[in-house]
Each structure stands twice: as C-alpha cells, then as structure tokens.
Design a protein around this motif. Sequence first.
Motif, mmCIF file in Angstrom:
data_model
loop_
_atom_site.group_PDB
_atom_site.id
_atom_site.type_symbol
_atom_site.label_atom_id
_atom_site.label_comp_id
_atom_site.label_asym_id
_atom_site.label_seq_id
_atom_site.Cartn_x
_atom_site.Cartn_y
_atom_site.Cartn_z
ATOM 1 N N GLY A 14 0.820 -1.208 0.000
ATOM 2 C CA GLY A 14 0.000 0.000 0.000
ATOM 3 C C GLY A 14 0.847 1.248 0.000
ATOM 4 O O GLY A 14 0.533 2.240 -0.672
ATOM 5 N N SER A 15 1.962 1.209 0.757
ATOM 6 C CA SER A 15 2.866 2.361 0.782
ATOM 7 C C SER A 15 3.467 2.606 -0.579
ATOM 8 O O SER A 15 3.582 3.755 -1.043
ATOM 9 C CB SER A 15 3.976 2.115 1.804
ATOM 10 O OG SER A 15 4.919 3.157 1.778
ATOM 11 N N CYS A 16 3.872 1.520 -1.278
ATOM 12 C CA CYS A 16 4.446 1.658 -2.618
ATOM 13 C C CYS A 16 3.421 2.214 -3.588
ATOM 14 O O CYS A 16 3.735 3.024 -4.456
ATOM 15 C CB CYS A 16 4.952 0.300 -3.114
ATOM 16 S SG CYS A 16 6.412 -0.281 -2.207
ATOM 17 N N ALA A 17 2.179 1.738 -3.414
ATOM 18 C CA ALA A 17 1.124 2.196 -4.326
ATOM 19 C C ALA A 17 0.870 3.685 -4.171
ATOM 20 O O ALA A 17 0.475 4.355 -5.125
ATOM 21 C CB ALA A 17 -0.156 1.411 -4.071
ATOM 22 N N ARG A 18 1.107 4.193 -2.946
ATOM 23 C CA ARG A 18 0.849 5.614 -2.702
ATOM 24 C C ARG A 18 2.061 6.488 -3.010
ATOM 25 O O ARG A 18 1.993 7.700 -2.860
ATOM 26 C CB ARG A 18 0.429 5.811 -1.239
ATOM 27 C CG ARG A 18 -0.947 5.240 -0.903
ATOM 28 C CD ARG A 18 -1.407 5.736 0.455
ATOM 29 N NE ARG A 18 -0.498 5.309 1.519
ATOM 30 C CZ ARG A 18 -0.607 4.151 2.174
ATOM 31 N NH1 ARG A 18 -1.556 3.288 1.859
ATOM 32 N NH2 ARG A 18 0.247 3.851 3.131
ATOM 33 N N GLN A 19 3.178 5.894 -3.408
ATOM 34 C CA GLN A 19 4.387 6.669 -3.691
ATOM 35 C C GLN A 19 4.113 7.676 -4.799
ATOM 36 O O GLN A 19 3.637 7.334 -5.884
ATOM 37 C CB GLN A 19 5.526 5.747 -4.118
ATOM 38 C CG GLN A 19 6.808 6.471 -4.502
ATOM 39 C CD GLN A 19 7.445 7.192 -3.329
ATOM 40 O OE1 GLN A 19 7.694 6.586 -2.295
ATOM 41 N NE2 GLN A 19 7.700 8.473 -3.477
ATOM 42 N N ARG A 20 4.423 8.900 -4.532
ATOM 43 C CA ARG A 20 4.170 9.974 -5.491
ATOM 44 C C ARG A 20 5.162 9.903 -6.644
ATOM 45 O O ARG A 20 6.326 9.557 -6.461
ATOM 46 C CB ARG A 20 4.316 11.312 -4.766
ATOM 47 C CG ARG A 20 4.065 12.535 -5.625
ATOM 48 C CD ARG A 20 4.213 13.777 -4.778
ATOM 49 N NE ARG A 20 3.870 14.978 -5.517
ATOM 50 C CZ ARG A 20 3.923 16.211 -4.996
ATOM 51 N NH1 ARG A 20 4.299 16.370 -3.732
ATOM 52 N NH2 ARG A 20 3.592 17.254 -5.728
ATOM 53 N N THR A 21 4.685 10.223 -7.825
ATOM 54 C CA THR A 21 5.546 10.315 -9.003
ATOM 55 C C THR A 21 5.456 11.722 -9.581
ATOM 56 O O THR A 21 4.353 12.246 -9.785
ATOM 57 C CB THR A 21 5.145 9.287 -10.075
ATOM 58 O OG1 THR A 21 5.348 7.977 -9.554
ATOM 59 C CG2 THR A 21 5.989 9.456 -11.341
ATOM 60 N N ALA A 46 15.474 18.793 -11.748
ATOM 61 C CA ALA A 46 14.303 17.929 -11.593
ATOM 62 C C ALA A 46 14.548 16.871 -10.520
ATOM 63 O O ALA A 46 13.651 16.550 -9.721
ATOM 64 C CB ALA A 46 13.957 17.272 -12.927
ATOM 65 N N GLU A 47 15.762 16.315 -10.479
ATOM 66 C CA GLU A 47 16.098 15.329 -9.457
ATOM 67 C C GLU A 47 16.008 15.940 -8.065
ATOM 68 O O GLU A 47 15.498 15.314 -7.123
ATOM 69 C CB GLU A 47 17.507 14.780 -9.708
ATOM 70 C CG GLU A 47 17.626 13.933 -10.967
ATOM 71 C CD GLU A 47 19.073 13.639 -11.345
ATOM 72 O OE1 GLU A 47 19.972 13.946 -10.525
ATOM 73 O OE2 GLU A 47 19.307 13.111 -12.450
ATOM 74 N N LEU A 48 16.514 17.164 -7.933
ATOM 75 C CA LEU A 48 16.477 17.851 -6.642
ATOM 76 C C LEU A 48 15.040 18.093 -6.200
ATOM 77 O O LEU A 48 14.680 17.847 -5.036
ATOM 78 C CB LEU A 48 17.251 19.167 -6.759
ATOM 79 C CG LEU A 48 17.490 20.007 -5.513
ATOM 80 C CD1 LEU A 48 18.726 20.884 -5.717
ATOM 81 C CD2 LEU A 48 16.298 20.901 -5.195
ATOM 82 N N ILE A 49 14.209 18.569 -7.115
ATOM 83 C CA ILE A 49 12.805 18.849 -6.774
ATOM 84 C C ILE A 49 12.089 17.562 -6.376
ATOM 85 O O ILE A 49 11.368 17.518 -5.365
ATOM 86 C CB ILE A 49 12.098 19.538 -7.954
ATOM 87 C CG1 ILE A 49 12.677 20.937 -8.185
ATOM 88 C CG2 ILE A 49 10.592 19.635 -7.703
ATOM 89 C CD1 ILE A 49 12.197 21.597 -9.469
ATOM 90 N N ASP A 52 13.137 16.436 -2.886
ATOM 91 C CA ASP A 52 12.566 17.222 -1.801
ATOM 92 C C ASP A 52 11.062 17.005 -1.652
ATOM 93 O O ASP A 52 10.513 17.201 -0.556
ATOM 94 C CB ASP A 52 12.861 18.711 -2.026
ATOM 95 C CG ASP A 52 14.217 19.120 -1.476
ATOM 96 O OD1 ASP A 52 15.075 18.225 -1.295
ATOM 97 O OD2 ASP A 52 14.426 20.321 -1.222
ATOM 98 N N LEU A 53 10.410 16.627 -2.731
ATOM 99 C CA LEU A 53 8.967 16.356 -2.669
ATOM 100 C C LEU A 53 8.685 14.878 -2.379
ATOM 101 O O LEU A 53 7.528 14.448 -2.428
ATOM 102 C CB LEU A 53 8.296 16.765 -3.986
ATOM 103 C CG LEU A 53 8.348 18.253 -4.340
ATOM 104 C CD1 LEU A 53 7.552 18.529 -5.601
ATOM 105 C CD2 LEU A 53 7.844 19.116 -3.192
ATOM 106 N N HIS A 54 9.747 14.113 -2.098
ATOM 107 C CA HIS A 54 9.611 12.688 -1.773
ATOM 108 C C HIS A 54 8.835 11.956 -2.868
ATOM 109 O O HIS A 54 7.910 11.178 -2.595
ATOM 110 C CB HIS A 54 8.921 12.507 -0.418
ATOM 111 C CG HIS A 54 9.581 13.272 0.689
ATOM 112 N ND1 HIS A 54 10.821 12.928 1.203
ATOM 113 C CD2 HIS A 54 9.188 14.393 1.359
ATOM 114 C CE1 HIS A 54 11.154 13.791 2.163
ATOM 115 N NE2 HIS A 54 10.185 14.686 2.268
ATOM 116 N N ALA A 55 9.233 12.218 -4.104
ATOM 117 C CA ALA A 55 8.541 11.646 -5.259
ATOM 118 C C ALA A 55 9.514 10.885 -6.152
ATOM 119 O O ALA A 55 10.704 11.221 -6.221
ATOM 120 C CB ALA A 55 7.864 12.757 -6.070
ATOM 121 N N ASN A 56 9.004 9.871 -6.804
ATOM 122 C CA ASN A 56 9.764 9.237 -7.873
ATOM 123 C C ASN A 56 9.794 10.175 -9.070
ATOM 124 O O ASN A 56 8.828 10.917 -9.317
ATOM 125 C CB ASN A 56 9.122 7.905 -8.281
ATOM 126 C CG ASN A 56 9.221 6.862 -7.190
ATOM 127 O OD1 ASN A 56 10.223 6.777 -6.490
ATOM 128 N ND2 ASN A 56 8.180 6.061 -7.031
#
Length: 262
Positions: A14-21, A46-49, A52-56
């Motif tokens: 469930g945590s993986c499914a909620r991972q932001r992209t 883009a990598e830095l942003i 910091d947004l905890h996104a893939n």
Amino acid sequence: MKAAIALTAALLLGSCARQRTLTVCADPNNLPFSNRAGEGFENKLAELIARDLHANLAYVWWAQRRGYVRNTLNERKCDLWPGVASTVEMLATTRPYYRSTYVFVTRASDRLDRLTLDDPRLRHLRIGVQLVGDDGVNTPPAHALARRGIVANVRGYMLYGDYRRPNPPAAIVEAVARGDVDVGIAWGPLGGYFAARSPVPLAVERVTPWLDDSQWPMVYDISVGVQKTDLPLQREVEHVLESRAAEIGALLDRYHIPRVEQ
C-alpha cells in the motif's frame, strides 16, 4: 505469524502504491538543459525537486519545438517543465530561479572584447546568429541586427538544428571555434556551456544594450512551469527553489550558465 507477515506485506504494498511520481517534460537531446542520459542542469534540478517532494522522478521526452507546451503540459502528459521563460502565459510559472542573457562568443585570440550591438566592428565581422524560423519569429539578436541594417555579413544557425546529431544548438559555438564566423550571438546557457568545452579558447561576454527595444530584450527570467491550474504544485516547487537556492546557484555555475542580477 502468517497473518502478521501478510499484514506487513499489505502495508508495504500500500505504501508503494501511494508513492508519489513527479513527471517532468524534457528534451532528450538538448544540453546543457536536458538529455535522455540525465546530464543536463535541468535534469539535475528535476532530481532535486523530486527528492525534496519525496517523489519518484519520471520523464516524458519531447523535442523542444513549437507546440512543446501544447503537446506536453497542456495535454497533461507531465507535471512540470524545469526551464521556461517566466512570462509564458500558457503555464503557471514559479518565481525565477535564474536570469540569463544573450552573449557574444568570440575566439579569445581575436581579442574582440567589449562588443555591443552598436559596435561599428559588427558591420565588418562575420556574425553567426540563432534563428527560429523563416516566418519572422526569430531570436532577439536576429531582430536587433536586422534593425541596424546588419544583414549581409550575418549567417543563421537554426536553434532547433539537425536533431540527428547530439546537441544541435551547439552548432553556432562550434562555428566560432572553427573560424566559420568571427562572432556568435547565442542564448547565454548555450554559449557559456559549449564555449567552456571548446578545444579552441573562446571568450563569452553578455550582449548589450540588454533592452534593444520593448519587444526584444536580451535578458530573460527563467522559471519552472506547471499546468495552469496546478497552483499547489507551483507553490511546492517554489518552496524547493527558495530553500535550495544556494545549491541551485552552484549547479548553474558548474554548467557555466551566464547570469545577471534579478
């Protein structure tokens, strides 16, 4: 025990499914800005942003031609464009994270320093200028030279260039190094980046006057652009740009991006 393991697995899934992209639209062949190998400074931003947004981080690759915004952000294929003029009305843009300028690129051995658009030497030198098309939608330096009647000694280099070769916009800087032209007038990030990598020593100076007229300035603020209605993401990205300003400045320095005061 089996139930506990199953519950843990379900929570992890469930945590993986909620991972932001965070999906970024970028040109796959356009250094120093971006390429498919992730070597451009906009890739690094883009990598830095995303970090910091905890996104893939994911990409939609699209050659940066006319219709770029229409076919990417406005089609909701991606979330942001890392390097867009701050005044573009089709997008919501962050506050600028750098301001750059068109530059004169010359061979250092020629000592053509302190050039301006009104310098009489420009009437006798071979000048390379970036062009966008043949329908009047051209770069500010092209218009500035034409307004001054400097046409016969000007050679055009298409900003889009031959996309079959790596980094086609580099052609104007390479022409200066080869001696095909004496002066190249290029957008600052292109001029600074490729001049620094030239085997022939090149000099880079900002174009002045920077405000040739109200329609064709030589200096532009650059922002991150998002979809027009995505104001929450705009605010998130602005926070990253502000909190990481020193790191971003160092990144731009590594890529030899000419900057002027905002």
